[in-house]
Design an enzyme around this catalytic site. Structure first.
Site, PDB file in Angstrom:
ATOM      1  N   ASP A  67       8.612   3.096  -8.473  1.00 29.62           N
ATOM      2  CA  ASP A  67       9.726   2.401  -7.819  1.00 29.62           C
ATOM      3  C   ASP A  67      10.135   1.142  -8.580  1.00 29.62           C
ATOM      4  OD1 ASP A  67       7.412   0.970  -7.245  1.00 29.62           O
ATOM      5  OD2 ASP A  67       7.401   1.481  -5.126  1.00 29.62           O
ATOM      6  N   ASN A 132       1.826  -0.971   6.123  1.00 25.81           N
ATOM      7  CA  ASN A 132       2.443  -0.129   7.155  1.00 25.81           C
ATOM      8  C   ASN A 132       2.365   1.367   6.799  1.00 25.81           C
ATOM      9  OD1 ASN A 132       4.296   0.127   5.118  1.00 25.81           O
ATOM     10  ND2 ASN A 132       6.032  -0.737   6.242  1.00 25.81           N
ATOM     11  N   HIS A 134       3.195   2.646   3.831  1.00 32.01           N
ATOM     12  CA  HIS A 134       4.170   3.145   2.853  1.00 32.01           C
ATOM     13  C   HIS A 134       3.478   3.526   1.546  1.00 32.01           C
ATOM     14  CE1 HIS A 134       5.211  -1.195   1.304  1.00 32.01           C
ATOM     15  NE2 HIS A 134       4.528  -0.598   0.357  1.00 32.01           N
TER      16      HIS A 134
HETATM   17  C1  GLP Z   1       4.577  -2.372  -3.069  1.00 33.24           C
HETATM   18  C2  GLP Z   1       4.766  -1.179  -3.963  1.00 33.24           C
HETATM   19  C3  GLP Z   1       3.893  -0.067  -3.526  1.00 33.24           C
HETATM   20  C4  GLP Z   1       2.482  -0.583  -3.405  1.00 33.24           C
HETATM   21  C5  GLP Z   1       2.390  -1.621  -2.342  1.00 33.24           C
HETATM   22  C6  GLP Z   1       0.996  -2.187  -2.140  1.00 33.24           C
HETATM   23  O1  GLP Z   1       5.297  -2.243  -1.895  1.00 33.24           O
HETATM   24  N1  GLP Z   1       6.119  -0.736  -4.040  1.00 33.24           N
HETATM   25  O2  GLP Z   1       3.977   0.993  -4.452  1.00 33.24           O
HETATM   26  O3  GLP Z   1       1.614   0.451  -3.105  1.00 33.24           O
HETATM   27  O4  GLP Z   1       3.230  -2.662  -2.737  1.00 33.24           O
HETATM   28  O5  GLP Z   1       0.861  -3.331  -2.906  1.00 33.24           O
HETATM   29  P1  GLP Z   1      -0.452  -4.148  -3.123  1.00 33.24           P
HETATM   30  O6  GLP Z   1      -1.268  -3.359  -4.054  1.00 33.24           O
HETATM   31  O7  GLP Z   1       0.032  -5.424  -3.741  1.00 33.24           O
HETATM   32  O8  GLP Z   1      -1.075  -4.343  -1.796  1.00 33.24           O
END
Ligand code: GLP
Length: 227
Positions: A67, A132, A134
């Site tokens: 993304d 959440n 995602h």
């Molecule tokens: C962002 C990214 C996701 C990632 C998530 C978790 O939203 N777009 O792909 O999995 O963050 O991030 P972190 O590893 O900083 O908790």
């Protein structure tokens, strides 16, 4: 779904790097799906350190990031350069990230899907986990059949990521499920989301639960979350 708990963040990073490098060794032309965020930083550090010793680590590898934010910042592009691409021997033409600054975002999403197909599809994809549930930027409510598209970010995602961006381009859940193998990385700070995933209910209200529909998923978590 294969669950594995390791001692701490260092062990999570080490294990993830081992999985990634072993996959490249067994297929030097591997197509990788790659995440951003805090969680994979240690994995990239170890991959960079290891590849400094190995000849032609990423020479024939292709990568597709999950993304990118919409807008001129190209935040994830810079993140990937800083944490990985500037330090390995990947051909820049083979390191793909959606262009959130593209004049025609719709066309960019279609092009991205086509590029993944032309590369032969995703071989091994690493994912982080949003609080959440995602995966990539597929927020709760996303259809499991979704493909690469522009999405609006949930308020809690913007807060968690401290981003002023309101929209992003993301691979869809369907795009991710098309990967031959998937590794989900999650630190102990994702405890609630991990517990919900572990519960096994498959629902579009919790995007990561789509992974139960995939035959080759490894979930790598760091203690104190235990199985
Ligand atoms: C962002 C990214 C996701 C990632 C998530 C978790 O939203 N777009 O792909 O999995 O963050 O991030 P972190 O590893 O900083 O908790």
């Amino acid at each position: 779904m294969n669950w594995e708990t390791v001692a701490d963040y260092a062990a999570l990073s080490q294990r993830a790097a081992e999985i990634l490098l072993a996959a490249i060794r067994s297929d030097p032309r591997l197509v990788l799906g790659l995440p951003t965020g805090r969680t994979p930083v240690g994995m990239y550090e170890r991959v960079v350190a290891e590849c400094a010793r190995e000849y032609h680590c990423f020479r024939d590898v292709t990568t597709f990031n999950l993304d990118e934010y919409v807008g001129p910042s190209r935040e994830y592009y810079h993140f990937m350069k800083r944490n990985l691409f500037d330090h390995i021997d990947i051909d820049p033409a083979n390191a793909h990230i959606p262009d959130g600054a593209a004049p025609d975002l719709q066309a960019e999403c279609i092009r991205y899907e086509r590029d993944i197909d032309s590369a032969g599809g995703l071989g091994l994809t690493f994912l982080g986990l949003g609080g959440n549930g995602h995966i990539a930027f597929n927020e709760p409510g996303t259809p499991f059949a979704s493909r690469t598209r522009v999405v609006e970010l949930a308020e809690e995602t913007r807060a968690a990521n401290a981003t002023p961006s309101t929209h992003a381009i993301t691979m869809g859940i369907g795009t991710i499920l098309g990967s031959h193998a998937i590794v989900l990385l999650a630190g102990a700070n994702k405890r609630d989301a991990l517990e919900r995933l572990r519960g096994g209910e498959v629902t579009e209200a919790f995007p990561a639960s789509a992974l139960w529909r995939h035959p080759n998923v490894q979930v790598l978590v760091s203690a104190p979350f235990s199985l």
